[in-house]
Write an enzyme that holds these catalytic residues in place. Structure first.
Site, mmCIF file in Angstrom:
data_model
loop_
_atom_site.group_PDB
_atom_site.id
_atom_site.type_symbol
_atom_site.label_atom_id
_atom_site.label_comp_id
_atom_site.label_asym_id
_atom_site.label_seq_id
_atom_site.Cartn_x
_atom_site.Cartn_y
_atom_site.Cartn_z
ATOM 1 N N LYS A 148 -30.137 1.254 -18.264
ATOM 2 C CA LYS A 148 -29.031 0.851 -18.484
ATOM 3 C C LYS A 148 -27.878 2.013 -18.323
ATOM 4 O O LYS A 148 -27.985 2.858 -17.486
ATOM 5 C CB LYS A 148 -28.620 -0.045 -19.592
ATOM 6 C CG LYS A 148 -29.780 -1.105 -19.804
ATOM 7 C CD LYS A 148 -29.773 -2.166 -18.830
ATOM 8 C CE LYS A 148 -30.925 -2.941 -18.858
ATOM 9 N NZ LYS A 148 -31.458 -3.643 -19.997
ATOM 10 N N ASP A 188 -32.829 -0.968 -31.313
ATOM 11 C CA ASP A 188 -32.937 -0.938 -29.885
ATOM 12 C C ASP A 188 -31.343 -0.333 -29.826
ATOM 13 O O ASP A 188 -30.398 -1.282 -29.730
ATOM 14 C CB ASP A 188 -32.915 -2.170 -29.101
ATOM 15 C CG ASP A 188 -32.842 -2.369 -27.718
ATOM 16 O OD1 ASP A 188 -32.122 -1.425 -27.088
ATOM 17 O OD2 ASP A 188 -33.517 -3.038 -26.971
ATOM 18 N N TYR A 207 -32.680 -9.024 -27.601
ATOM 19 C CA TYR A 207 -32.781 -9.043 -25.903
ATOM 20 C C TYR A 207 -33.984 -10.114 -25.542
ATOM 21 O O TYR A 207 -35.073 -9.907 -26.491
ATOM 22 C CB TYR A 207 -33.269 -7.608 -25.548
ATOM 23 C CG TYR A 207 -33.520 -7.651 -23.974
ATOM 24 C CD1 TYR A 207 -32.402 -7.945 -23.121
ATOM 25 C CD2 TYR A 207 -34.930 -7.451 -23.723
ATOM 26 C CE1 TYR A 207 -32.804 -7.850 -21.926
ATOM 27 C CE2 TYR A 207 -34.787 -7.455 -22.369
ATOM 28 C CZ TYR A 207 -34.046 -7.612 -21.385
ATOM 29 O OH TYR A 207 -34.534 -7.524 -20.241
ATOM 30 N N ARG A 265 -51.004 11.326 -17.125
ATOM 31 C CA ARG A 265 -50.514 10.267 -17.970
ATOM 32 C C ARG A 265 -50.139 10.815 -19.411
ATOM 33 O O ARG A 265 -49.534 10.366 -20.239
ATOM 34 C CB ARG A 265 -51.588 9.380 -17.883
ATOM 35 C CG ARG A 265 -51.679 8.176 -19.145
ATOM 36 C CD ARG A 265 -52.387 6.712 -18.833
ATOM 37 N NE ARG A 265 -54.064 7.021 -18.323
ATOM 38 C CZ ARG A 265 -54.689 7.809 -18.835
ATOM 39 N NH1 ARG A 265 -54.930 8.147 -20.160
ATOM 40 N NH2 ARG A 265 -55.872 7.909 -18.234
HETATM 41 C C1 LIG Z 1 -32.682 -4.353 -20.313
HETATM 42 C C2 LIG Z 1 -32.730 -4.248 -21.829
HETATM 43 C C3 LIG Z 1 -34.245 -4.071 -22.550
HETATM 44 C C4 LIG Z 1 -35.355 -3.902 -21.227
HETATM 45 O O1 LIG Z 1 -35.366 -2.834 -20.528
HETATM 46 P P1 LIG Z 1 -36.045 -2.793 -19.240
HETATM 47 O O2 LIG Z 1 -35.749 -1.417 -18.893
HETATM 48 O O3 LIG Z 1 -35.445 -3.929 -18.425
HETATM 49 O O4 LIG Z 1 -37.473 -3.112 -19.342
HETATM 50 C C5 LIG Z 1 -34.437 -4.178 -23.737
HETATM 51 N N1 LIG Z 1 -33.301 -3.992 -24.621
HETATM 52 C C6 LIG Z 1 -32.133 -4.248 -24.092
HETATM 53 C C7 LIG Z 1 -30.838 -4.316 -25.260
HETATM 54 C C8 LIG Z 1 -31.843 -4.218 -22.677
HETATM 55 O O5 LIG Z 1 -30.740 -4.419 -22.481
#
Ligand SMILES: *Cc1c(COP(=O)(O)O)cnc(C)c1O
Length: 379
Positions: free
Chosen positions: A193, A168, A96, A44
């Site tokens: 993604k 982000d 998001y 961890r």
């Molecule tokens: C998908 C997404 C998230 C969340 O991420 P997860 O891996 O699904 O927890 C946060 N910000 C953006 C812009 C996203 O497209």
């Protein structure tokens, strides 16, 4: 950059010469005598495979320390755990949905407040800054209308007010945009993604270039425990190796699709930062190395959204984005369903809005598929 995706971080394995980082599938490490370890004590806290990924993303985002989490939301949750009861964060009005939800339904319970602002308007951001505000959390381009926020200007304003800028960077990846170089303090990713890129993994990353922040994040990562597992860390390193070739193709396909949609009678509006009439087009050009590949568009009322989705044969109707396969989604009922309807309507997330994440298939096939679905959806 292209070479760094392949050779950055901990390149291979010194012990054996393996060109890939091994998967250290272990929870613990033998101590040679009491308290004497070879750098790791418990997975961890630290794991060599995860560490290799963390060094890699740090180099890619030009930070000093990086942290890998079990999901993008786990990374965002860890970053928001930097704040205290009585603090407030400013968020973009089309942030998001999950980021809004965790603030609204979890962090608010512990006294962390939020203010929703159109961060593409610097004046609005400035007006929203009070003594309580400790951070500005932005996405650029922001989901799903590809709204552009001036990262440099927001970061400069935040710095002047002594507050943090968190970006982000999921839609852009470090290949196309590096927010820390633009003045931001923390970058977060849903590596699920484009970074992973194959729709086969859930992962999150956070990178900072500030020692105090990285000490805190390291503590939070270990204390709250939302870490990425060794196998998934390895899978993500594997995905990142091909990011530049994938992203080049994603962007090429997106450009064709955006032009096709723009001239199609079924489409009322196209949102894509590669189109010169996009608001903030110049700002985006100055802060990034490309328009990315996310496109949203609004169907004309003479066309039926549900029929459109069910008529697609190549693109899959699914949550998520950034995979090698084309994915299409309905923001109002999917990604942004957790955002209250009145805010959704206000920022333009209408029911006829469709988000398209072009994969790396042949663009001719994607255009044929899209054209056919648009024709079939005519009422
Ligand atoms: C998908 C997404 C998230 C969340 O991420 P997860 O891996 O699904 O927890 C946060 N910000 C953006 C812009 C996203 O497209």
């Amino acid at each position: 950059m292209r070479t760094l995706f392949i050779h950055g971080g901990i390149d291979g394995d010194e012990l054996t010469g393996s060109v890939n980082v091994p998967i250290y599938q272990t929870s613990t490490y033998r101590q040679t005598s009491l308290g004497v370890m070879k750098g790791y004590e418990y997975s961890r806290t630290g794991n060599p495979t995860r560490h290799a990924l963390e060094v890699l993303i740090t180099e890619l985002e030009k930070g000093t320390d990086g942290f890998a989490f079990a999901s993008g939301m786990a990374a965002i949750t860890a970053v928001l755990s930097l704040f205290q009861s009585g603090d407030r964060v400013i968020i973009s009005n089309n942030v998001y949905g999950g980021t809004f939800r965790v603030l609204d339904k979890i962090f608010q319970q512990f006294g962390l407040a939020y203010t929703i602002v159109d961060t593409s308007d610097l004046k609005e951001v400035e007006t929203a800054i009070s003594d309580q505000v400790k951070a500005i959390f932005i996405e650029s381009p922001a989901n799903p209308l590809m709204t552009i926020t001036d990262i440099r200007a927001v970061s400069a304003l935040a710095k002047q007010k002594g507050i943090l800028t968190i970006v982000d960077n999921t839609f852009m990846t470090p290949y196309l945009q590096r927010p820390l170089e633009l003045g931001a303090d923390i970058v977060v990713h849903s590596a699920t993604k484009y970074l992973g890129g194959h729709s086969d993994l859930i992962a999150g990353l956070a990178v900072t270039n500030d020692k105090t922040l990285s000490d805190r994040l390291s503590f939070i990562q270990n204390a709250t425990g939302g870490i990425l597992q060794p196998f998934d860390s390895w899978l993500l390193i594997r995905g990142i190796k091909t990011l530049s070739v994938r992203m080049d193709r994603h962007v090429e396909n997106a450009g064709y699709l955006a032009e096709f949609l723009k001239q199609h009678p079924a489409v009322d509006a196209v949102y894509y930062p590669g189109l010169a009439d996009t608001p903030g087009y110049e700002i985006h050009r100055q802060q990034s190395d490309g328009p990315g590949a996310m496109i949203s568009f609004v169907l004309n009322e003479a066309y039926d959204t549900e029929t459109f989705f069910s008529s697609l044969e190549v693109a899959a109707l699914a949550e998520s984005l950034g995979g090698v396969e084309s994915l299409v989604c309905h923001p109002a009922t999917m990604t942004h369903a957790s955002i209250p309807e009145e805010i959704r309507k206000k920022v333009g997330i209408v029911d006829a809005l469709i988000r398209y994440s072009p994969g790396i298939e042949a663009k001719e096939d994607l255009i044929r598929d899209l054209g056919r679905a648009l024709e079939r959806s005519k009422r």
